[in-house]
Motif scaffolding. Structure first.
Motif, PDB file in Angstrom:
ATOM      1  N   ASP A 319      -5.630  39.771  32.766  1.00 51.27           N
ATOM      2  CA  ASP A 319      -5.865  40.942  31.866  1.00 51.27           C
ATOM      3  C   ASP A 319      -4.758  42.042  32.120  1.00 51.27           C
ATOM      4  O   ASP A 319      -4.184  42.642  31.494  1.00 51.27           O
ATOM      5  CB  ASP A 319      -7.219  41.412  32.063  1.00 51.27           C
ATOM      6  CG  ASP A 319      -8.101  40.417  31.386  1.00 51.27           C
ATOM      7  OD1 ASP A 319      -7.739  39.436  30.755  1.00 51.27           O
ATOM      8  OD2 ASP A 319      -9.540  40.765  31.732  1.00 51.27           O
ATOM      9  N   LEU A 320      -4.570  42.162  33.509  1.00 53.12           N
ATOM     10  CA  LEU A 320      -3.550  43.232  33.977  1.00 53.12           C
ATOM     11  C   LEU A 320      -2.092  42.890  33.470  1.00 53.12           C
ATOM     12  O   LEU A 320      -1.182  43.678  33.155  1.00 53.12           O
ATOM     13  CB  LEU A 320      -3.803  43.521  35.483  1.00 53.12           C
ATOM     14  CG  LEU A 320      -4.803  44.007  36.020  1.00 53.12           C
ATOM     15  CD1 LEU A 320      -4.912  44.295  37.536  1.00 53.12           C
ATOM     16  CD2 LEU A 320      -5.148  45.561  35.393  1.00 53.12           C
ATOM     17  N   SER A 321      -2.016  41.154  33.742  1.00 50.68           N
ATOM     18  CA  SER A 321      -0.469  40.994  33.388  1.00 50.68           C
ATOM     19  C   SER A 321      -0.363  41.404  31.756  1.00 50.68           C
ATOM     20  O   SER A 321       0.875  41.468  31.369  1.00 50.68           O
ATOM     21  CB  SER A 321      -0.637  39.667  33.492  1.00 50.68           C
ATOM     22  OG  SER A 321      -0.614  39.207  34.908  1.00 50.68           O
ATOM     23  N   LEU A 322      -1.404  40.752  30.876  1.00 49.07           N
ATOM     24  CA  LEU A 322      -1.327  41.047  29.682  1.00 49.07           C
ATOM     25  C   LEU A 322      -1.136  42.745  29.273  1.00 49.07           C
ATOM     26  O   LEU A 322      -0.214  42.943  28.238  1.00 49.07           O
ATOM     27  CB  LEU A 322      -2.550  40.628  28.820  1.00 49.07           C
ATOM     28  CG  LEU A 322      -2.912  39.087  28.964  1.00 49.07           C
ATOM     29  CD1 LEU A 322      -4.273  38.868  28.339  1.00 49.07           C
ATOM     30  CD2 LEU A 322      -1.828  38.259  27.975  1.00 49.07           C
ATOM     31  N   LEU A 323      -1.764  43.571  29.809  1.00 53.23           N
ATOM     32  CA  LEU A 323      -1.488  44.925  29.848  1.00 53.23           C
ATOM     33  C   LEU A 323      -0.149  45.271  29.856  1.00 53.23           C
ATOM     34  O   LEU A 323       0.526  46.134  29.181  1.00 53.23           O
ATOM     35  CB  LEU A 323      -2.753  45.626  30.233  1.00 53.23           C
ATOM     36  CG  LEU A 323      -3.811  45.713  29.746  1.00 53.23           C
ATOM     37  CD1 LEU A 323      -4.702  46.412  30.711  1.00 53.23           C
ATOM     38  CD2 LEU A 323      -4.115  46.312  28.415  1.00 53.23           C
TER      39      LEU A 323
END
Length: 497
Positions: A319-323
């Protein structure tokens, strides 16, 4: 109130610099707060203890039904009110479930259920959609295609294939604007968007776990990456060929009618060659795919427990990578590309608000379904089991599909996956047709309604913002019933009986 809004904007601006954030209203914050209410309730949930759906009456499903009826009816009867206040309507139904639930079952159980829905379902769901929406919105197809029947059919076919590679959301956001520009001089263009939702936003995403969230959940449960490619290819090919053929004939009919009418001015003149701008976003789409694969293949055995819900480290990293990828897209994409794309935040804002309420109010409905024969929806469960206790494949296809058309298709897939035994190895081999039926039903029948799959809503919002007179909720269901149900009946006869 002003301080809260300013703080929220400040935090998000730190995550993605130069981000022209969509305006955060207080009701938006309130709706997300309702979904995350478990994080602020005073009692602690017992770890792993969820609601027992066997003892839940159907009355608890009323807020969910009210939410669905609001989406279906209010835009039809009071469109202006809905446009300005849909967030308040969603918040009303979210609280209509949450407040009595806390009063009846206590803060501890509410904490667990709401945190579970938010941390494992809603937040990853909306982050993935946000990333794909943002990155694909930075890709611009320049020039002016002319929406002839051949061109439109080719675009739909390309989008159908692309959906399994970059997801139904990614493919929908990349191609819907070029399709709308290609047809902006056409008088009859509603059918083009409707078939786009059928094929690109749903059916095309059936061949890999990257295509649609239900298949990704199956991948996480142990289904091989290429299992769906092998076992759903023939289902997808049959439906796609039938729908593309029907669309071509229908578009030819409308195209011939337009030739007899006064020519409509083309808002997109032929002043630029065909080309692709924003190519810097293509590696970012690859990064989205890599982040999703990483979260499934990386097994460090590390997880965090929040309010009784176990959140694995790979999920947090994903999720952090996608953000981060979305932030990079905003940082490196020239502003004029998004401006020429007609890009704005309203589609993702509407999806975020409405699906927050849907994910919250669906909690008791999913719990009742999980209870199987012991729950209030036992007659539905009986439709997928024969007298000997074996699976009824046609029942799995239609029950998974019809519920996916009105519930979120990802948790619906999981319910029937577990109802069929939940053992991926056995389902892929001994009960391969059953798993095929569950997978096809969840993905294909998400096209039955506007709420069956998140890209449906995004395409609807973008088309309406471009002046396309899209059908109402029930009007769209008339289209889907006319063209999709015969295709699904044929699939049943060919593969599931």
């Amino acid at each position: 109130m002003t301080t809260t809004k300013a703080a929220a904007r400040a935090v998000l601006c730190l995550v993605v610099p130069r981000f022209s954030l969509p305006r955060l209203s207080f009701r938006s914050l309130a709706l997300v707060t309702a979904l995350l209410a478990g994080a602020t309730l005073p009692a602690h949930a017992a770890e792993g203890m969820g609601i027992d759906g066997a003892h839940l009456p159907l009355l608890w499903g009323l807020p969910f039904v009210g939410m669905l009826l609001s989406i279906a009816i209010i835009p039809l009867l009071a469109g202006n009110f809905w446009h300005h206040h849909y967030g308040k309507v969603a918040l009303f139904w979210a609280l209509a479930f949450l407040v009595p639930f806390v009063a009846t079952y206590g803060a501890g159980l509410a904490t667990y259920e709401v945190a579970h829905a938010a941390l494992l379902e809603y937040i990853p769901f909306i982050i993935l959609l946000f990333a794909l929406f943002t990155i694909s919105g930075g890709i611009l197809l320049t020039g002016n295609l002319h929406g002839s029947p051949g061109v439109n059919t080719a675009l739909l076919a390309i989008g159908t294939v692309l959906a399994s590679l970059i997801g139904t959301t990614g493919a929908s956001m990349v191609l819907i604007r070029p399709l709308l520009r290609a047809n902006d001089e056409r008088r009859f263009n509603v059918h083009t968007v409707v078939f786009f939702i059928f094929l690109v936003s749903n059916i095309g995403g059936s061949l890999t776990p990257l295509g649609d969230p239900p298949l990704f959940l199956g991948f996480l449960k142990g289904v091989d990456f290429f299992w769906t490619t092998q076992h759903l290819f023939h289902d997808t090919a049959v439906v796609a060929v039938l729908l593309l053929g029907a669309f071509y004939l229908l578009d030819r009919h409308f195209y011939a009618r337009e030739e007899k009418l006064p020519r409509k001015p083309d808002p997109t003149p032929d002043t630029e060659r065909l080309g692709l701008r924003g190519l810097c976003n293509l590696p970012l789409l690859g990064g989205v795919i890599a982040a999703i694969l990483m979260s499934a293949l990386w097994k460090p055995g590390i997880e965090f427990t929040l309010f009784g819900t176990h959140v694995p480290l790979p999920s947090i990293a994903r999720d952090l990578s996608l953000l981060a990828l979305a932030g990079i897209s905003i940082w490196i994409t020239p502003a004029f590309i998004r401006e020429r794309n007609g890009f704005d935040w309203e589609p993702i804002r509407e999806v975020a608000k409405l699906f927050a309420a849907i994910f919250l109010t669906i909690i008791p409905v999913i719990a009742i379904l999980r209870a199987g024969a012991d729950g209030a929806l036992a007659p539905l469960v009986a439709l997928v089991t024969d007298e000997a206790g074996g699976p009824v494949n046609a029942g799995y296809f239609w029950m998974t599909g019809l519920l996916s058309g009105f519930l979120d298709n990802a948790p619906t897939y999981l319910v029937f996956f577990n109802l069929a035994g939940g053992d991926a190895q056995e389902l892929m081999t001994r009960h391969a047709v059953t798993l095929e039926a569950i997978s096809a039903g969840a993905v294909f029948m998400g096209a039955l309604t506007y709420i069956g799959n998140a890209p449906n809503f995004m395409v609807l919002a973008i088309a309406k913002s471009r002046g396309v007179a899209m059908p109402s909720f029930f009007g769209y269901m008339a289209w889907s019933g006319l063209f999709l149900l015969p295709c699904f009946a044929l699939l049943t006869w060919l593969y599931f009986l």
